[in-house]
Design a protein around this motif. Sequence first.
Motif, mmCIF file in Angstrom:
data_model
loop_
_atom_site.group_PDB
_atom_site.id
_atom_site.type_symbol
_atom_site.label_atom_id
_atom_site.label_comp_id
_atom_site.label_asym_id
_atom_site.label_seq_id
_atom_site.Cartn_x
_atom_site.Cartn_y
_atom_site.Cartn_z
ATOM 1 N N LYS A 197 -3.435 1.429 -22.036
ATOM 2 C CA LYS A 197 -2.014 1.748 -22.080
ATOM 3 C C LYS A 197 -1.427 1.770 -20.693
ATOM 4 O O LYS A 197 -0.341 1.265 -20.450
ATOM 5 N N GLY A 198 -2.175 2.421 -19.816
ATOM 6 C CA GLY A 198 -1.634 2.605 -18.472
ATOM 7 C C GLY A 198 -2.623 2.199 -17.403
ATOM 8 O O GLY A 198 -3.817 2.442 -17.518
ATOM 9 N N VAL A 199 -2.109 1.542 -16.380
ATOM 10 C CA VAL A 199 -2.933 1.158 -15.240
ATOM 11 C C VAL A 199 -2.287 1.753 -14.002
ATOM 12 O O VAL A 199 -1.083 1.609 -13.795
ATOM 13 N N LEU A 200 -3.085 2.440 -13.227
ATOM 14 C CA LEU A 200 -2.557 3.031 -12.001
ATOM 15 C C LEU A 200 -2.992 2.190 -10.806
ATOM 16 O O LEU A 200 -4.188 1.976 -10.600
ATOM 17 N N LEU A 201 -2.021 1.674 -10.075
ATOM 18 C CA LEU A 201 -2.334 0.919 -8.866
ATOM 19 C C LEU A 201 -2.271 1.874 -7.680
ATOM 20 O O LEU A 201 -1.255 2.518 -7.447
ATOM 21 N N VAL A 202 -3.368 1.959 -6.959
ATOM 22 C CA VAL A 202 -3.442 2.900 -5.852
ATOM 23 C C VAL A 202 -3.688 2.141 -4.558
ATOM 24 O O VAL A 202 -4.535 1.262 -4.515
ATOM 25 N N GLY A 203 -2.939 2.457 -3.536
ATOM 26 C CA GLY A 203 -3.182 1.808 -2.248
ATOM 27 C C GLY A 203 -2.117 2.174 -1.245
ATOM 28 O O GLY A 203 -1.021 2.588 -1.623
ATOM 29 N N PRO A 204 -2.428 2.011 0.039
ATOM 30 C CA PRO A 204 -1.441 2.339 1.073
ATOM 31 C C PRO A 204 -0.195 1.468 0.946
ATOM 32 O O PRO A 204 -0.232 0.427 0.270
ATOM 33 N N PRO A 205 0.910 1.874 1.564
ATOM 34 C CA PRO A 205 2.146 1.093 1.470
ATOM 35 C C PRO A 205 1.949 -0.335 1.967
ATOM 36 O O PRO A 205 1.207 -0.560 2.912
ATOM 37 N N GLY A 206 2.588 -1.254 1.303
ATOM 38 C CA GLY A 206 2.577 -2.638 1.764
ATOM 39 C C GLY A 206 1.344 -3.431 1.415
ATOM 40 O O GLY A 206 1.156 -4.537 1.908
ATOM 41 N N THR A 207 0.479 -2.886 0.544
ATOM 42 C CA THR A 207 -0.728 -3.627 0.209
ATOM 43 C C THR A 207 -0.548 -4.476 -1.043
ATOM 44 O O THR A 207 -1.509 -5.039 -1.550
ATOM 45 N N GLY A 208 0.677 -4.544 -1.551
ATOM 46 C CA GLY A 208 0.946 -5.478 -2.637
ATOM 47 C C GLY A 208 0.889 -4.888 -4.030
ATOM 48 O O GLY A 208 0.639 -5.604 -4.993
ATOM 49 N N LYS A 209 1.149 -3.598 -4.167
ATOM 50 C CA LYS A 209 1.100 -2.987 -5.490
ATOM 51 C C LYS A 209 2.226 -3.538 -6.379
ATOM 52 O O LYS A 209 1.986 -3.969 -7.497
ATOM 53 N N THR A 210 3.437 -3.506 -5.853
ATOM 54 C CA THR A 210 4.564 -4.026 -6.606
ATOM 55 C C THR A 210 4.360 -5.505 -6.914
ATOM 56 O O THR A 210 4.586 -5.964 -8.031
ATOM 57 N N LEU A 211 3.904 -6.209 -5.912
ATOM 58 C CA LEU A 211 3.672 -7.643 -6.051
ATOM 59 C C LEU A 211 2.671 -7.927 -7.169
ATOM 60 O O LEU A 211 2.885 -8.807 -8.011
ATOM 61 N N LEU A 212 1.602 -7.161 -7.191
ATOM 62 C CA LEU A 212 0.555 -7.381 -8.180
ATOM 63 C C LEU A 212 1.059 -7.080 -9.595
ATOM 64 O O LEU A 212 0.742 -7.811 -10.539
ATOM 65 N N ALA A 213 1.850 -6.027 -9.721
ATOM 66 C CA ALA A 213 2.395 -5.689 -11.040
ATOM 67 C C ALA A 213 3.288 -6.824 -11.547
ATOM 68 O O ALA A 213 3.221 -7.218 -12.713
ATOM 69 N N LYS A 214 4.089 -7.366 -10.641
ATOM 70 C CA LYS A 214 4.941 -8.496 -11.034
ATOM 71 C C LYS A 214 4.096 -9.704 -11.393
ATOM 72 O O LYS A 214 4.419 -10.448 -12.318
ATOM 73 N N ALA A 215 3.014 -9.887 -10.643
ATOM 74 C CA ALA A 215 2.159 -11.034 -10.908
ATOM 75 C C ALA A 215 1.529 -10.933 -12.290
ATOM 76 O O ALA A 215 1.367 -11.938 -12.978
ATOM 77 N N VAL A 216 1.192 -9.726 -12.726
ATOM 78 C CA VAL A 216 0.625 -9.553 -14.063
ATOM 79 C C VAL A 216 1.633 -10.020 -15.105
ATOM 80 O O VAL A 216 1.295 -10.752 -16.034
ATOM 81 N N SER A 217 2.897 -9.625 -14.918
ATOM 82 C CA SER A 217 3.905 -10.047 -15.887
ATOM 83 C C SER A 217 4.130 -11.548 -15.813
ATOM 84 O O SER A 217 4.315 -12.205 -16.831
ATOM 85 N N GLY A 218 4.079 -12.085 -14.601
ATOM 86 C CA GLY A 218 4.252 -13.528 -14.436
ATOM 87 C C GLY A 218 3.124 -14.310 -15.084
ATOM 88 O O GLY A 218 3.359 -15.300 -15.774
ATOM 89 N N GLU A 219 1.899 -13.827 -14.884
ATOM 90 C CA GLU A 219 0.742 -14.504 -15.460
ATOM 91 C C GLU A 219 0.790 -14.469 -16.983
ATOM 92 O O GLU A 219 0.454 -15.445 -17.640
ATOM 93 N N ALA A 220 1.205 -13.320 -17.515
ATOM 94 C CA ALA A 220 1.203 -13.168 -18.964
ATOM 95 C C ALA A 220 2.460 -13.753 -19.595
ATOM 96 O O ALA A 220 2.512 -13.951 -20.799
ATOM 97 N N GLY A 221 3.475 -14.000 -18.763
ATOM 98 C CA GLY A 221 4.728 -14.531 -19.292
ATOM 99 C C GLY A 221 5.464 -13.530 -20.165
ATOM 100 O O GLY A 221 6.031 -13.873 -21.192
ATOM 101 N N VAL A 222 5.434 -12.262 -19.775
ATOM 102 C CA VAL A 222 6.137 -11.233 -20.549
ATOM 103 C C VAL A 222 7.180 -10.552 -19.666
ATOM 104 O O VAL A 222 7.077 -10.591 -18.449
#
Length: 616
Positions: A197-222
């Motif tokens: 249900k939930g995935v927690l992305l953990v990491g220092p600022p600027g390591t691409g957390k937002t980017l990765l979340a967007k990439a998941v949606s892009g990859e899945a096409g949702v």
Amino acid sequence: MNSRSQSFFVYFLLLVAIGAMLYVGFRDTTGTVEPLTISKVAQQVQNSRVSRIVVEGNDVIRVVSPDGTEAESRKEADTTLVDQLRGFGVTTEQLAKVEVEVSAPSAWGGVLSGALYLLPILFMGGLLWFIFRQAQGSNNAAMSFGKSRARMFSGEHPTVTFADVAGAEESKQELAEVVEFLKEPQKFIQLGARIPKGVLLVGPPGTGKTLLAKAVSGEAGVPFFSISGSEFVEMFVGVGASRVRDLFEQAKRHSPCIIFVDEIDAVGRQRGAGLGGSHDEREQTLNQMLVEMDGFDTDTNVIIIAATNRPDILDPALMRPGRFDRRVTLDRPDVKGREAILKVHAKGKPLDPQADLATIARGTPGFAGADLENLVNEAAILSARRNKKSIGQPELEEAIERVVMGPERKSRLISDEEKRIIAYHEAGHAIVANAIAEADPVQKVTIVGRGQAGGVTWFRPDEDRILMSRKKMLATLAMALGGRAAEELIFDDITSGASNDIEQVTRMARAMVTRLGMSVELGTMTYGQKEEMIFLGREISEQRDYSEAVAEQIDREVRKIVEDAYKNAKALVKKYRKQLDLVATKLLEVESLNREEFEKLVPSPLGKKSGTPQVA
Ligand code: ADP
Ligand code: MG
Ligand code: ZN
């Protein structure tokens, strides 16, 4: 609303509207009110045709002429009347002849006349609302007061994919499953699999957390709904929770999709942890979020991805099964990762064939993805200013400086000297662990910082252990002190970098003496009573139930255990000095070593696990 009260509502609106129209019509025909422009008022003042001006409220003024007739006008709300009249050339003498009076508008008069003007508008609004409700049922999106401000990015034209996220292979692998589920939920549901249900992305600022979340949606096409935790907190009381509800409603209608909650720590702090009362709004928002997550059916097909750089302060309730039970960690990239990220951002930009991104990667230890993106951008700007056709090596080198100095920097650059110390420190942990049979094998050694720590050495416990032997604990102590031992051996000096190690060591040694009965001198006994605040699940204080003399004895025992462990660690780094140098040198070059790389470089002197115990 049932149909009886609906029709009552319509009649009520009609009545009110008729009343309002009559009133407005009546006002218009009397002609006593005749609005003036402010320049006209100024003119009248100059011609001595004004005896009194009454300022009502913020902008309404009543102008009274010597013969007693009144006219209404408006001034700009943010300047004073006098200033405004002066602006039209009214002199001080002329103003002196006018009596200016500031009156608070009679409350009822103001409200009434305001309300009467508003009534037709209210009526139209009410009618529209009624029509919409009729047309679309109760959960329509037409009225969006108090609706979530979540931005929606459609996944149909993905702008970001995994290819845009470089140097985060492990994290991408972990998220690949989520992508698969979003693509073909049926496949999983048929087999009765419980979907994350939930995935927690953990990491220092600027390591691409937002980017990765967007990439998941892009990859899945949702579709991708994004909201930031701090946005919730800014809201008025009660709004945060309703926004959460709306956000989840909206998402359910677009499922399968992703909800991305950035900076979840802003709402997800431990509840009731603050001193002097808690932030009610935040708690309500968090509670609502938990309620919504629990209310998801298995076939809802909405996955919530949250990001934080402070996982330590999150409410444990968020981490329960069925909530954010998956955690994906994003670390700052090592040399290879940095080169890959530089390549991603150099793509589509004219890069000079002479430019060497590998060198730039080597020169930027400690940089996060955002810093590297910034670096490429700065280099492009510099090249353009120099009227170059492509981005060259000198510009890239110069851009490093700019990013280091710049205000946007998300991380600090590590100096060569510091890097050397960190490399030996981490190598020290690894080498000591490698030389003690009971210690867990080294999983990964890295000098890429995480949080405050300069580097990290990971160990992989061989089996799921619930019991720890005394020997095992002593091995762990020695290994934890290996970092400092190496520093002392190589640099003849010690740094603050080991503070975390020392804290851990002290805690463990103390527990051995006071809780686990592992000290010969003090025997098999517990000392002190722990007081825990049950509802927080945290230890608050310890109550002493032993004498001063025993306290001294405990301190002595603890110190002895720690000192022995340190001696052991020092002996081992000295004995395996060659290996230590080898690992440190390699770390300076590649920044991180995984298990295979490490074992190839320095085979365990014990053949590991088969050897005789080194620590007593
Ligand atoms: P965070 O959310 O962790 O603070 P962001 O996802 O906002 O970081 O990253 C900011 C920018 O930095 C991204 O838009 C991207 O351009 C760049 N960036 C960060 N990490 C990477 C990466 N691993 N690969 C490529 N670009 C990255
Ligand atoms: Mg972010
Ligand atoms: Zn350490």
